[in-house]
Write a protein that holds these residues in place. Structure first.
Motif, PDB file in Angstrom:
ATOM      1  N   GLN A   1     -43.972   8.196  -2.978  1.00 30.83           N
ATOM      2  CA  GLN A   1     -44.499   9.162  -3.947  1.00 30.83           C
ATOM      3  C   GLN A   1     -43.348  10.034  -4.457  1.00 30.83           C
ATOM      4  O   GLN A   1     -42.413  10.354  -3.721  1.00 30.83           O
ATOM      5  N   VAL A   2     -43.428  10.426  -5.726  1.00 28.39           N
ATOM      6  CA  VAL A   2     -42.343  11.175  -6.366  1.00 28.39           C
ATOM      7  C   VAL A   2     -42.699  12.653  -6.442  1.00 28.39           C
ATOM      8  O   VAL A   2     -43.801  13.023  -6.855  1.00 28.39           O
ATOM      9  N   ILE A   3     -41.750  13.482  -6.026  1.00 25.28           N
ATOM     10  CA  ILE A   3     -41.876  14.928  -6.161  1.00 25.28           C
ATOM     11  C   ILE A   3     -40.514  15.472  -6.573  1.00 25.28           C
ATOM     12  O   ILE A   3     -39.482  15.054  -6.038  1.00 25.28           O
ATOM     13  N   ASP A   4     -40.514  16.333  -7.573  1.00 32.40           N
ATOM     14  CA  ASP A   4     -39.271  16.916  -8.089  1.00 32.40           C
ATOM     15  C   ASP A   4     -38.253  15.834  -8.470  1.00 32.40           C
ATOM     16  O   ASP A   4     -37.065  15.946  -8.216  1.00 32.40           O
ATOM     17  N   GLY A   5     -38.756  14.750  -9.068  1.00 31.86           N
ATOM     18  CA  GLY A   5     -37.882  13.709  -9.609  1.00 31.86           C
ATOM     19  C   GLY A   5     -37.373  12.686  -8.608  1.00 31.86           C
ATOM     20  O   GLY A   5     -36.615  11.782  -8.977  1.00 31.86           O
ATOM     21  N   LYS A   6     -37.767  12.803  -7.329  1.00 34.34           N
ATOM     22  CA  LYS A   6     -37.294  11.858  -6.317  1.00 34.34           C
ATOM     23  C   LYS A   6     -38.448  11.457  -5.403  1.00 34.34           C
ATOM     24  O   LYS A   6     -39.379  12.235  -5.197  1.00 34.34           O
ATOM     25  N   THR A   7     -38.356  10.252  -4.860  1.00 39.92           N
ATOM     26  CA  THR A   7     -39.355   9.837  -3.872  1.00 39.92           C
ATOM     27  C   THR A   7     -39.160  10.660  -2.596  1.00 39.92           C
ATOM     28  O   THR A   7     -38.078  11.210  -2.344  1.00 39.92           O
ATOM     29  N   LEU A   8     -40.214  10.710  -1.785  1.00 39.53           N
ATOM     30  CA  LEU A   8     -40.104  11.402  -0.502  1.00 39.53           C
ATOM     31  C   LEU A   8     -38.982  10.789   0.339  1.00 39.53           C
ATOM     32  O   LEU A   8     -38.255  11.495   1.039  1.00 39.53           O
ATOM     33  N   LEU A   9     -38.840   9.472   0.261  1.00 41.37           N
ATOM     34  CA  LEU A   9     -37.771   8.793   0.988  1.00 41.37           C
ATOM     35  C   LEU A   9     -36.398   9.292   0.542  1.00 41.37           C
ATOM     36  O   LEU A   9     -35.528   9.583   1.371  1.00 41.37           O
ATOM     37  N   GLU A  10     -36.197   9.407  -0.770  1.00 40.17           N
ATOM     38  CA  GLU A  10     -34.902   9.869  -1.275  1.00 40.17           C
ATOM     39  C   GLU A  10     -34.597  11.299  -0.833  1.00 40.17           C
ATOM     40  O   GLU A  10     -33.442  11.620  -0.521  1.00 40.17           O
ATOM     41  N   HIS A  11     -35.608  12.145  -0.808  1.00 42.03           N
ATOM     42  CA  HIS A  11     -35.389  13.512  -0.316  1.00 42.03           C
ATOM     43  C   HIS A  11     -34.840  13.486   1.109  1.00 42.03           C
ATOM     44  O   HIS A  11     -33.927  14.250   1.446  1.00 42.03           O
ATOM     45  N   SER A  12     -35.378  12.590   1.944  1.00 43.07           N
ATOM     46  CA  SER A  12     -34.932  12.506   3.335  1.00 43.07           C
ATOM     47  C   SER A  12     -33.533  11.924   3.452  1.00 43.07           C
ATOM     48  O   SER A  12     -32.716  12.395   4.255  1.00 43.07           O
ATOM     49  N   ILE A  13     -33.245  10.903   2.663  1.00 41.05           N
ATOM     50  CA  ILE A  13     -31.899  10.316   2.696  1.00 41.05           C
ATOM     51  C   ILE A  13     -30.875  11.342   2.239  1.00 41.05           C
ATOM     52  O   ILE A  13     -29.818  11.511   2.869  1.00 41.05           O
ATOM     53  N   ASP A  14     -31.175  12.048   1.160  1.00 40.45           N
ATOM     54  CA  ASP A  14     -30.243  13.069   0.658  1.00 40.45           C
ATOM     55  C   ASP A  14     -30.027  14.169   1.687  1.00 40.45           C
ATOM     56  O   ASP A  14     -28.916  14.686   1.850  1.00 40.45           O
ATOM     57  N   TYR A  15     -31.084  14.538   2.383  1.00 35.57           N
ATOM     58  CA  TYR A  15     -30.996  15.554   3.438  1.00 35.57           C
ATOM     59  C   TYR A  15     -30.026  15.092   4.526  1.00 35.57           C
ATOM     60  O   TYR A  15     -29.172  15.862   4.986  1.00 35.57           O
ATOM     61  N   ALA A  16     -30.122  13.827   4.921  1.00 37.85           N
ATOM     62  CA  ALA A  16     -29.242  13.287   5.962  1.00 37.85           C
ATOM     63  C   ALA A  16     -27.807  13.145   5.471  1.00 37.85           C
ATOM     64  O   ALA A  16     -26.853  13.445   6.203  1.00 37.85           O
ATOM     65  N   ILE A  17     -27.639  12.708   4.226  1.00 32.01           N
ATOM     66  CA  ILE A  17     -26.297  12.507   3.670  1.00 32.01           C
ATOM     67  C   ILE A  17     -25.508  13.818   3.640  1.00 32.01           C
ATOM     68  O   ILE A  17     -24.291  13.829   3.818  1.00 32.01           O
TER      69      ILE A  17
END
Length: 201
Positions: free
Chosen positions: A26-42
Motif C-alpha cells: 500500500q502507498v502512503i506519502d508516495g512510497k509503499t510501506l515496504l519502501e518506508h521500511s527499507i529507507d529507514y534501514a538504509i
C-alpha cells in the motif's frame, strides 16, 4: 559511532495479509510501506545488511527495481511462515537456514533488528534505539504504543538469541506509569501518586 555493532535488519514483507490485501505494498506519502521500511534501514550507520523476506514476485521486483544497494538481500519466505506465523519464527529461520547469501551476515551479526512495514510513521531513530539497547545491556527490546501495547514497529534482539532460536515469541507488554524510586524526590512523587489514586477510587 559509539558502538562496534554488526546489525542485520530483517523486513518481513509477505503479501498474503487478510484484513488489508497486499498491505505491505500500500502507498502512503508516495512510497509503499515496504519502501518506508527499507529507507529507514538504509539510513542507519549500524545496519550492515538488510534482508527482505517475501513470497511475492511483486515485492522482489519492486526491491530489485528501486534499490541498487549491496546491503539488501531478498530471501524467499517458506510457505509454513506465511499466514499467521509468528514473525519471530521468520527471523530465526533466516538465521538458522543460512545459505551462501546469508552465511557471512549471520556469522558476523551482533544484533538483529526486525522492521515490520506496517508502521511507516515510526518516530524513533534506529541508531538511537541501538545505542539505548547496548547502553542498557538489554537482550531484547520492542516498541510499544502510547498505551503500552506492543506494536511490532521495531524489535531489537542480540543475534545469539536468534541464532540459537531462543528469542521469545508472543511477548506482550502493559503500561504501568509507576515510579521507579531512586531518590527522595521519587519517594515523594510515589506518595503523591498513591494519594491521588486513592482519592479517585
Amino acid at each position: 559511532m559509539k558502538h562496534n555493532l554488526y546489525v542485520v535488519a530483517i523486513i518481513p514483507a509477505k503479501t498474503d495479509s487478510t484484513r488489508l490485501p497486499k498491505k505491505n505494498l500500500q502507498v502512503i506519502d508516495g512510497k509503499t510501506l515496504l519502501e518506508h521500511s527499507i529507507d529507514y534501514a538504509i539510513n542507519s550507520e549500524y545496519i550492515k545488511d538488510i534482508v527482505v523476506s517475501t513470497e511475492s514476485n511483486i515485492v522482489k521486483n519492486l526491491v530489485e527495481t528501486k534499490y541498487n544497494d549491496k546491503r539488501i538481500t531478498i530471501l524467499d519466505r517458506p510457505e509454513h511462515l506465511l499466514k499467521d506465523a509468528e514473525v519471530a519464527d521468520v527471523y530465526v529461520d533466516i538465521f538458522q537456514s543460512s545459505n551462501n547469501d546469508t552465511l557471512k551476515m549471520v556469522s558476523n551479526a551482533t544484533h538483529m533488528v526486525g522492521i515490520q512495514p506496517d508502521h511507516p510513521d515510526r518516530t524513533n531513530d534506529i541508531d538511537m534505539m541501538l545505542d539505548y539497547f547496548v547502553d542498557n545491556t538489554y537482550d531484547d527490546l520492542f516498541t510499544v504504543d502510547s498505551k503500552g501495547t506492543r506494536n511490532g514497529s521495531i524489535r531489537i534482539t542480540k543475534a545469539e538469541h536468534v541464532k540459537s532460536g531462543t528469542m521469545s515469541r508472543r511477548v506482550g507488554s502493559m503500561l504501568d506509569d509507576c515510579t521507579n524510586i531512586h531518590s527522595e524526590d521519587d519517594l515523594k512523587n510515589a506518595e503523591k501518586n498513591i494519594r491521588e489514586n486513592q482519592s479517585n477510587e
